[in-house]
Design a protein around this motif. Structure first.
Motif, PDB file in Angstrom:
ATOM      1  N   GLY A 135      27.689  68.711 -47.382  1.00  0.00           N
ATOM      2  CA  GLY A 135      27.390  67.428 -46.680  1.00  0.00           C
ATOM      3  C   GLY A 135      27.561  66.067 -47.299  1.00  0.00           C
ATOM      4  O   GLY A 135      28.021  66.017 -48.249  1.00  0.00           O
ATOM      5  N   ILE A 136      27.031  65.246 -46.713  1.00  0.00           N
ATOM      6  CA  ILE A 136      26.913  63.889 -47.263  1.00  0.00           C
ATOM      7  C   ILE A 136      25.740  63.297 -47.792  1.00  0.00           C
ATOM      8  O   ILE A 136      24.701  63.734 -47.113  1.00  0.00           O
ATOM      9  CB  ILE A 136      27.593  62.709 -46.270  1.00  0.00           C
ATOM     10  N   PHE A 137      25.797  62.705 -49.013  1.00  0.00           N
ATOM     11  CA  PHE A 137      24.467  62.417 -49.716  1.00  0.00           C
ATOM     12  C   PHE A 137      24.684  60.782 -50.018  1.00  0.00           C
ATOM     13  O   PHE A 137      25.879  60.471 -50.799  1.00  0.00           O
ATOM     14  CB  PHE A 137      24.220  62.972 -50.884  1.00  0.00           C
ATOM     15  N   ILE A 138      23.550  60.123 -50.065  1.00  0.00           N
ATOM     16  CA  ILE A 138      23.638  58.656 -50.657  1.00  0.00           C
ATOM     17  C   ILE A 138      22.781  58.807 -51.952  1.00  0.00           C
ATOM     18  O   ILE A 138      21.560  59.457 -51.797  1.00  0.00           O
ATOM     19  CB  ILE A 138      22.866  57.672 -49.857  1.00  0.00           C
ATOM     20  N   CYS A 139      23.104  58.278 -53.048  1.00  0.00           N
ATOM     21  CA  CYS A 139      22.742  58.496 -54.452  1.00  0.00           C
ATOM     22  C   CYS A 139      21.460  57.811 -54.764  1.00  0.00           C
ATOM     23  O   CYS A 139      21.851  56.569 -54.706  1.00  0.00           O
ATOM     24  CB  CYS A 139      23.599  58.742 -55.436  1.00  0.00           C
ATOM     25  N   GLU A 170      19.386  62.193 -49.275  1.00  0.00           N
ATOM     26  CA  GLU A 170      19.389  61.382 -50.606  1.00  0.00           C
ATOM     27  C   GLU A 170      19.482  62.371 -51.805  1.00  0.00           C
ATOM     28  O   GLU A 170      18.807  63.807 -51.773  1.00  0.00           O
ATOM     29  CB  GLU A 170      18.030  60.461 -51.065  1.00  0.00           C
ATOM     30  N   GLY A 171      20.087  62.163 -52.744  1.00  0.00           N
ATOM     31  CA  GLY A 171      20.300  62.853 -53.921  1.00  0.00           C
ATOM     32  C   GLY A 171      20.500  62.624 -55.287  1.00  0.00           C
ATOM     33  O   GLY A 171      20.751  60.853 -55.170  1.00  0.00           O
ATOM     34  N   GLU A 172      20.317  62.974 -56.237  1.00  0.00           N
ATOM     35  CA  GLU A 172      20.698  62.552 -57.684  1.00  0.00           C
ATOM     36  C   GLU A 172      21.968  62.974 -58.237  1.00  0.00           C
ATOM     37  O   GLU A 172      22.327  64.064 -58.025  1.00  0.00           O
ATOM     38  CB  GLU A 172      19.606  63.184 -58.585  1.00  0.00           C
ATOM     39  N   LEU A 173      22.695  61.928 -58.770  1.00  0.00           N
ATOM     40  CA  LEU A 173      24.052  62.161 -59.200  1.00  0.00           C
ATOM     41  C   LEU A 173      24.223  62.182 -60.459  1.00  0.00           C
ATOM     42  O   LEU A 173      23.584  61.233 -61.187  1.00  0.00           O
ATOM     43  CB  LEU A 173      25.083  61.108 -58.664  1.00  0.00           C
ATOM     44  N   VAL A 174      24.615  63.004 -61.119  1.00  0.00           N
ATOM     45  CA  VAL A 174      24.602  63.374 -62.580  1.00  0.00           C
ATOM     46  C   VAL A 174      26.247  63.146 -62.908  1.00  0.00           C
ATOM     47  O   VAL A 174      27.127  63.821 -62.431  1.00  0.00           O
ATOM     48  CB  VAL A 174      24.228  64.443 -63.199  1.00  0.00           C
ATOM     49  N   THR A 175      26.556  62.257 -63.765  1.00  0.00           N
ATOM     50  CA  THR A 175      28.154  62.069 -64.126  1.00  0.00           C
ATOM     51  C   THR A 175      28.261  62.712 -65.545  1.00  0.00           C
ATOM     52  O   THR A 175      27.485  62.651 -66.290  1.00  0.00           O
ATOM     53  CB  THR A 175      28.303  60.610 -64.354  1.00  0.00           C
ATOM     54  N   LYS A 204      28.423  60.097 -51.629  1.00  0.00           N
ATOM     55  CA  LYS A 204      29.224  61.358 -52.045  1.00  0.00           C
ATOM     56  C   LYS A 204      29.041  62.465 -51.233  1.00  0.00           C
ATOM     57  O   LYS A 204      28.023  62.608 -50.228  1.00  0.00           O
ATOM     58  CB  LYS A 204      28.618  61.842 -53.335  1.00  0.00           C
ATOM     59  N   ILE A 205      30.292  63.002 -50.997  1.00  0.00           N
ATOM     60  CA  ILE A 205      30.561  64.420 -50.098  1.00  0.00           C
ATOM     61  C   ILE A 205      30.667  65.478 -50.923  1.00  0.00           C
ATOM     62  O   ILE A 205      31.879  65.832 -51.638  1.00  0.00           O
ATOM     63  CB  ILE A 205      31.724  64.117 -49.116  1.00  0.00           C
ATOM     64  N   VAL A 206      29.805  66.460 -50.601  1.00  0.00           N
ATOM     65  CA  VAL A 206      29.960  67.846 -51.464  1.00  0.00           C
ATOM     66  C   VAL A 206      31.164  68.591 -50.987  1.00  0.00           C
ATOM     67  O   VAL A 206      31.163  68.936 -49.908  1.00  0.00           O
ATOM     68  CB  VAL A 206      28.671  68.351 -51.483  1.00  0.00           C
ATOM     69  N   SER A 207      31.828  68.877 -51.914  1.00  0.00           N
ATOM     70  CA  SER A 207      33.080  69.901 -51.534  1.00  0.00           C
ATOM     71  C   SER A 207      32.999  71.024 -52.203  1.00  0.00           C
ATOM     72  O   SER A 207      33.678  72.078 -51.791  1.00  0.00           O
ATOM     73  CB  SER A 207      34.509  69.056 -52.107  1.00  0.00           C
ATOM     74  N   ASP A 208      32.410  71.326 -53.192  1.00  0.00           N
ATOM     75  CA  ASP A 208      32.256  72.571 -54.003  1.00  0.00           C
ATOM     76  C   ASP A 208      30.833  72.555 -54.697  1.00  0.00           C
ATOM     77  O   ASP A 208      30.057  71.781 -54.811  1.00  0.00           O
ATOM     78  CB  ASP A 208      33.346  72.852 -54.706  1.00  0.00           C
ATOM     79  N   ASN A 209      30.607  73.964 -55.218  1.00  0.00           N
ATOM     80  CA  ASN A 209      29.576  73.992 -56.041  1.00  0.00           C
ATOM     81  C   ASN A 209      30.051  74.731 -57.412  1.00  0.00           C
ATOM     82  O   ASN A 209      29.600  75.523 -58.016  1.00  0.00           O
ATOM     83  CB  ASN A 209      28.513  75.161 -55.661  1.00  0.00           C
ATOM     84  N   GLY A 210      31.139  73.797 -57.846  1.00  0.00           N
ATOM     85  CA  GLY A 210      31.876  74.361 -59.222  1.00  0.00           C
ATOM     86  C   GLY A 210      33.072  75.342 -59.104  1.00  0.00           C
ATOM     87  O   GLY A 210      33.697  75.321 -60.000  1.00  0.00           O
ATOM     88  N   ASP A 211      33.144  75.929 -57.887  1.00  0.00           N
ATOM     89  CA  ASP A 211      34.419  76.558 -57.725  1.00  0.00           C
ATOM     90  C   ASP A 211      35.575  75.838 -56.876  1.00  0.00           C
ATOM     91  O   ASP A 211      35.625  75.860 -55.712  1.00  0.00           O
ATOM     92  CB  ASP A 211      34.062  77.750 -56.892  1.00  0.00           C
ATOM     93  N   PHE A 212      36.174  74.758 -57.736  1.00  0.00           N
ATOM     94  CA  PHE A 212      37.013  73.939 -57.120  1.00  0.00           C
ATOM     95  C   PHE A 212      38.446  74.164 -57.059  1.00  0.00           C
ATOM     96  O   PHE A 212      39.282  73.501 -56.753  1.00  0.00           O
ATOM     97  CB  PHE A 212      36.865  72.474 -57.762  1.00  0.00           C
ATOM     98  N   TYR A 252      33.691  62.142 -42.419  1.00  0.00           N
ATOM     99  CA  TYR A 252      32.360  61.136 -42.738  1.00  0.00           C
ATOM    100  C   TYR A 252      32.936  59.864 -42.706  1.00  0.00           C
ATOM    101  O   TYR A 252      32.011  58.700 -42.959  1.00  0.00           O
ATOM    102  CB  TYR A 252      31.558  61.645 -44.124  1.00  0.00           C
ATOM    103  N   TYR A 253      34.026  59.465 -42.613  1.00  0.00           N
ATOM    104  CA  TYR A 253      34.609  58.000 -42.846  1.00  0.00           C
ATOM    105  C   TYR A 253      33.984  56.958 -41.651  1.00  0.00           C
ATOM    106  O   TYR A 253      33.476  55.972 -42.295  1.00  0.00           O
ATOM    107  CB  TYR A 253      36.157  58.142 -42.431  1.00  0.00           C
ATOM    108  N   GLY A 254      33.621  57.611 -40.540  1.00  0.00           N
ATOM    109  CA  GLY A 254      33.168  56.600 -39.335  1.00  0.00           C
ATOM    110  C   GLY A 254      31.648  56.276 -39.529  1.00  0.00           C
ATOM    111  O   GLY A 254      31.189  55.318 -39.830  1.00  0.00           O
ATOM    112  N   ASP A 255      30.769  57.412 -40.356  1.00  0.00           N
ATOM    113  CA  ASP A 255      29.390  57.226 -40.637  1.00  0.00           C
ATOM    114  C   ASP A 255      29.453  56.333 -41.759  1.00  0.00           C
ATOM    115  O   ASP A 255      28.409  55.480 -41.653  1.00  0.00           O
ATOM    116  CB  ASP A 255      28.950  58.555 -41.040  1.00  0.00           C
ATOM    117  N   ILE A 256      30.240  56.420 -42.771  1.00  0.00           N
ATOM    118  CA  ILE A 256      30.038  55.471 -44.019  1.00  0.00           C
ATOM    119  C   ILE A 256      30.476  54.019 -43.598  1.00  0.00           C
ATOM    120  O   ILE A 256      29.581  53.437 -43.836  1.00  0.00           O
ATOM    121  CB  ILE A 256      31.025  55.988 -45.041  1.00  0.00           C
ATOM    122  N   ILE A 257      31.502  53.825 -42.634  1.00  0.00           N
ATOM    123  CA  ILE A 257      31.910  52.439 -42.557  1.00  0.00           C
ATOM    124  C   ILE A 257      30.785  52.047 -41.327  1.00  0.00           C
ATOM    125  O   ILE A 257      30.473  50.954 -41.508  1.00  0.00           O
ATOM    126  CB  ILE A 257      33.073  52.525 -41.736  1.00  0.00           C
ATOM    127  N   GLY A 258      30.418  52.803 -40.674  1.00  0.00           N
ATOM    128  CA  GLY A 258      29.125  52.418 -39.485  1.00  0.00           C
ATOM    129  C   GLY A 258      27.912  51.897 -40.422  1.00  0.00           C
ATOM    130  O   GLY A 258      27.235  50.776 -39.978  1.00  0.00           O
TER     131      GLY A 258
END
Length: 258
Positions: free
Chosen positions: A81-85, A109-114, A152-160, A175-181
């Motif tokens: 899904g889509i998350f705002i950090c 909402e989510g916490e992003l770790v780089t 951010k949009i989650v694409s995988d859980n480590g299996d990429f 999710y493009y429309g949701d983000i621009i909106g």
């Protein structure tokens, strides 16, 4: 001006096509796409490349007050899904950044770790990428914290390994429309709501620390944007006598308004 950053072209493609952005050939060392209202940067992957690309761009095109910064694209995570950090950290850089969450995006909402490398074992409840924290550190010198968004949009859980470029583009396109909106709803800088003199006077009675006062203001502005009455909320709060009581009251406010 809206500044958008994405690591790779498949993530940026929906924005380039949807917004009618054209390649800016005046940049030879970085890839930039623009129109009159939007500048999109392809940062490349990794902490160093992201930081240097953004620094190069902002050194050439100094943002003006009220401009918006968005970092978007795919990431790893436990839930699709889509998350705002709401928090962006990097253990290697030892940095932590909190965007001011005063606008209601409707996203989770989510916490992003780089990290410096893609992660194959992502802890539950976290989002993982290789650019976000570097971009936050670079952008915060040019943009106000309430106008910086990491979506951010989650694409995988480590299996990429099985994810192809077209898969990334399709995922972001969804999710493009949701983000621009969401971005279109952000008011100009001069119209960003603030606390009234009466509300500020009432808030002072809580005797919060400087950092607590900043958080309180963000909560109350967010509350007003969603139809709440900050003054009534402040008047309903109990008297604060100790630091511990202050932390408890602030936590209650945060849970109530968000």
């Amino acid at each position: 001006m809206i500044y958008i950053s994405a690591a790779i072209y498949p993530e940026a493609k929906p924005f380039i096509e949807g917004l009618g952005l054209k390649a800016d050939r005046s940049f030879s060392k970085i890839r930039v796409y623009k129109n009159e209202a939007v500048t999109l940067l392809l940062t490349g992957t990794g902490i160093l490349r992201a930081a240097s690309s953004l620094s190069f761009l902002l050194g050439r095109l100094t943002p003006e007050k009220g401009d918006i910064f968005l970092n978007t694209g795919v990431c790893g995570g436990g839930e699709r899904g889509i998350f705002i950090c709401s928090k962006i950290t990097c253990p290697e850089l030892k940095t932590c950044f909190y965007p001011d969450m005063i606008y209601n995006s409707g996203f989770r909402e989510g916490e992003l770790v780089t990290f410096s490398e893609l992660q194959r074992d992502i802890h539950e409840g976290l989002l993982a990428d290789t650019e976000g924290a570097a971009l936050a550190q670079g952008a915060k010198a040019y943009f106000s914290a309430e106008r910086m968004f990491f979506i951010k949009i989650v694409s995988d859980n480590g299996d990429f390994s099985g994810i192809k470029p077209d898969d990334v583009t399709r995922l972001v396109s969804g999710y493009y429309g949701d983000i621009i909106g969401f971005l279109e709803k952000i008011p100009p800088e001069e119209k960003t709501p603030d606390l009234t003199a009466e509300e500020l006077k009432e808030a002072e009675k809580l005797k919060f620390s400087v950092s607590q006062s900043v958080m309180l203001k963000n909560y109350l502005v967010y509350y007003r944007l969603n139809g709440g009455d900050p003054l009534s909320l402040l008047k309903s709060l109990p008297e604060v006598k100790t630091k511990a009581e202050g932390r408890d009251v602030l936590e209650r406010i945060g849970k109530y308004v968000i």
